[in-house]
Structure formats: structure tokens, C-alpha cells
Enzyme design. Structure first.
Site, PDB file in Angstrom:
ATOM      1  N   SER A 157      -5.839  -5.397  -0.854  1.00 24.42           N
ATOM      2  CA  SER A 157      -6.486  -4.084  -0.728  1.00 24.42           C
ATOM      3  C   SER A 157      -6.246  -3.281  -1.993  1.00 24.42           C
ATOM      4  CB  SER A 157      -5.906  -3.325   0.469  1.00 24.42           C
ATOM      5  OG  SER A 157      -6.331  -1.972   0.464  1.00 24.42           O
ATOM      6  N   TYR A 170       1.337   0.464   4.815  1.00 23.89           N
ATOM      7  CA  TYR A 170       0.167  -0.366   4.537  1.00 23.89           C
ATOM      8  C   TYR A 170       0.073  -0.659   3.044  1.00 23.89           C
ATOM      9  CZ  TYR A 170      -4.705  -1.804   4.095  1.00 23.89           C
ATOM     10  OH  TYR A 170      -5.862  -2.495   3.790  1.00 23.89           O
TER      11      TYR A 170
END
Length: 263
Positions: A157, A170
Site C-alpha cells: 500500500s 496499518y
């Protein structure tokens, strides 16, 4: 089949003959990737926990003329992964293309409630991702030795390179995954297993639906709308297909794909 027909088929379905595994294939980037790889000729195993979703995706792929297999699998369960790897091998053949996509994005507000979310993300985004590699790397190495190359594509990501208050866990898990990819490339590329790490920015997928706090979920949705996030996983899926379709002597080790307005 004439030479011209064969050449046209090769161009239209450049992944014909390849056996692919896509994790996190029940929705979003994983679902789109399975569809794109199958459309380009690969036999694709779809792995995720939601078996009914996988079955529906496989039906659509087969209706379009592709070949696919649904395997309900939990990447945090070693026995489940081992069973899936054996099933793919026996039913589709040796895997030479792995898209390591399963992941979670959960908030951590440092209000005493973050520990559970942190552990779930580490379990899926880091430990689970590494377990997927371990489960299929013997196939990738054997395929590379036989046909000259194989592909491992890790879906990390853009959060790996960002500061995301409220989503530090995250971001940290994806930073770990991206660095794992760099190390896997150093280990596997000499054996002709190409490793590609892809860091998508904001994509309109189900990831935000895992957020249970309505206020945080609404804030994330507003942020997605403000930058016109990538509307589906198909744009990322097409990038994956492009990367694995390069000649065997070409590796695209790190790719970033962002909405135009995302900084």
C-alpha cells in the site's frame, strides 16, 4: 490453427499456460485481478475466506471463457494454506504466478481499543502474507527452474510510505510488507522468481467497510471522495497483468499506482 491465428491468440491471451493464485480474491483488487488474469489466459485459483463470494466470481470467469477454481482459505491458518496449496497443485498444476493480496485496514485510536486491531493487521498483513509465500514458494522455484521464470506479486500500500494518524498500525504493517518484498527479491530473483511489490493508493474497495466505528468510516469515505480515489481494483489488476507479462529478463520490482489527485 494458422500462424496468424496463433499469434493473435497469444497477443489476446498472453498468460495462456500459466497457473495463478490470488489471495484476498473475494472482493476489490483480488477479485479484479483474478478476472483479468483469467481473461488473459491463466488458470486462476481464488483464495479467500468467503467461499460463496469466490464461487460467484468463478462462475462469472467461466461464463466469460476463463478457467478458475474457488478455494475458501484463511491466510492466518497454516493448515488451511497448506491444504489450498496442495489442492491447487493437484487440480490446476504447479503455480508459477502468485498475487499475495489479502489484507486488512483497521484504525488504531490509542484510546485503549487499538490492541485487537493491531494484532489482526499483523496476523493478516505481515504474518499471513509471509505464510502465503512459504506455502507457494516451492512451486514458484520449481516453475522458474523449468520454464525460465515465475512471478510473486505482493500487494502492499502507499500507506507504507505515508504518515496516517489513526491508522499507524496499518501503515506500519504495510511498511513491513514492502520491506519484506525487497528482501524476498534479493533472495528469489537469482533463481528467476521475479518479485514485484505494488503500492496502491486510495482504491474504492471494501477495506473501509471493515471499520466498525461509523465516524471513522465516514471520514475515510469523505477522504476517498475528495481525491477521486481509483474507482475499482481493475486499474491495479491491469498493472499486475502488465508486470507479469514482461519478457523473462525484465522485472518491475516496485510499482506505485495513485489517484491523480492523491499526493
Amino acid at each position: 490453427m494458422t500462424l496468424t491465428t496463433a499469434r493473435t491468440t497469444s497477443l489476446a491471451r498472453p498468460l495462456t499456460g500459466r497457473v495463478a493464485v490470488v489471495t484476498g480474491a473475494s472482493s476489490g483488487i483480488g477479485e479484479a485481478t483474478a478476472q483479468v488474469l483469467a481473461a488473459q489466459g491463466a488458470r486462476v485459483a481464488l483464495l479467500a475466506r468467503r467461499g460463496e463470494r469466490l464461487a460467484a466470481h468463478v462462475a462469472r470467469i467461466e461464463e466469460a471463457g476463463g478457467s478458475a477454481l474457488a478455494l475458501p482459505t484463511d491466510v492466518t491458518d497454516p493448515a488451511s494454506l497448506a491444504a489450498a496449496a496442495a489442492d491447487v497443485r493437484s487440480r490446476l498444476g504447479r503455480v508459477d504466478l502468485l498475487v499475495n493480496n489479502a489484507g486488512l485496514a483497521l484504525p488504531d485510536q490509542l484510546d485503549g481499543s487499538a490492541t485487537g486491531n493491531w494484532q489482526r493487521m499483523i496476523d493478516v498483513n505481515v504474518t499471513g502474507a509471509f505464510a502465503v509465500v512459504e506455502a507457494f514458494v516451492p512451486d514458484l522455484l520449481a516453475a522458474a527452474a523449468e520454464r525460465g521464470h515465475a512471478d510473486l506479486v505482493n500487494i502492499s500500500s502507499a500507506a507504507a510510505q505515508s504518515v496516517l494518524p489513526g491508522f499507524a498500525g496499518y501503515a506500519a504493517s504495510k511498511a513491513a510488507f514492502s520491506h519484506l518484498s525487497r528482501n524476498l527479491r534479493a533472495q528469489l530473483n537469482p533463481a528467476d522468481v521475479r518479485v514485484t511489490n505494488i503500492e496502491p493508493g486510495t482504491v474504492d474497495t471494501e477495506l473501509r467497510d471493515h471499520i466498525e466505528d461509523p465516524a471513522i468510516s465516514a471520514a475515510v469515505q469523505e477522504a476517498v471522495g475528495s481525491i477521486e480515489g481509483i474507482p475499482s481494483g481493475t486499474d491495479v489488476a491491469e498493472l499486475i497483468a502488465f508486470a507479469v507479462g514482461r519478457p523473462r529478463h525484465v522485472n518491475l520490482p516496485h510499482l506505485s499506482v495513485l489517484p491523480t489527485r492523491e499526493v
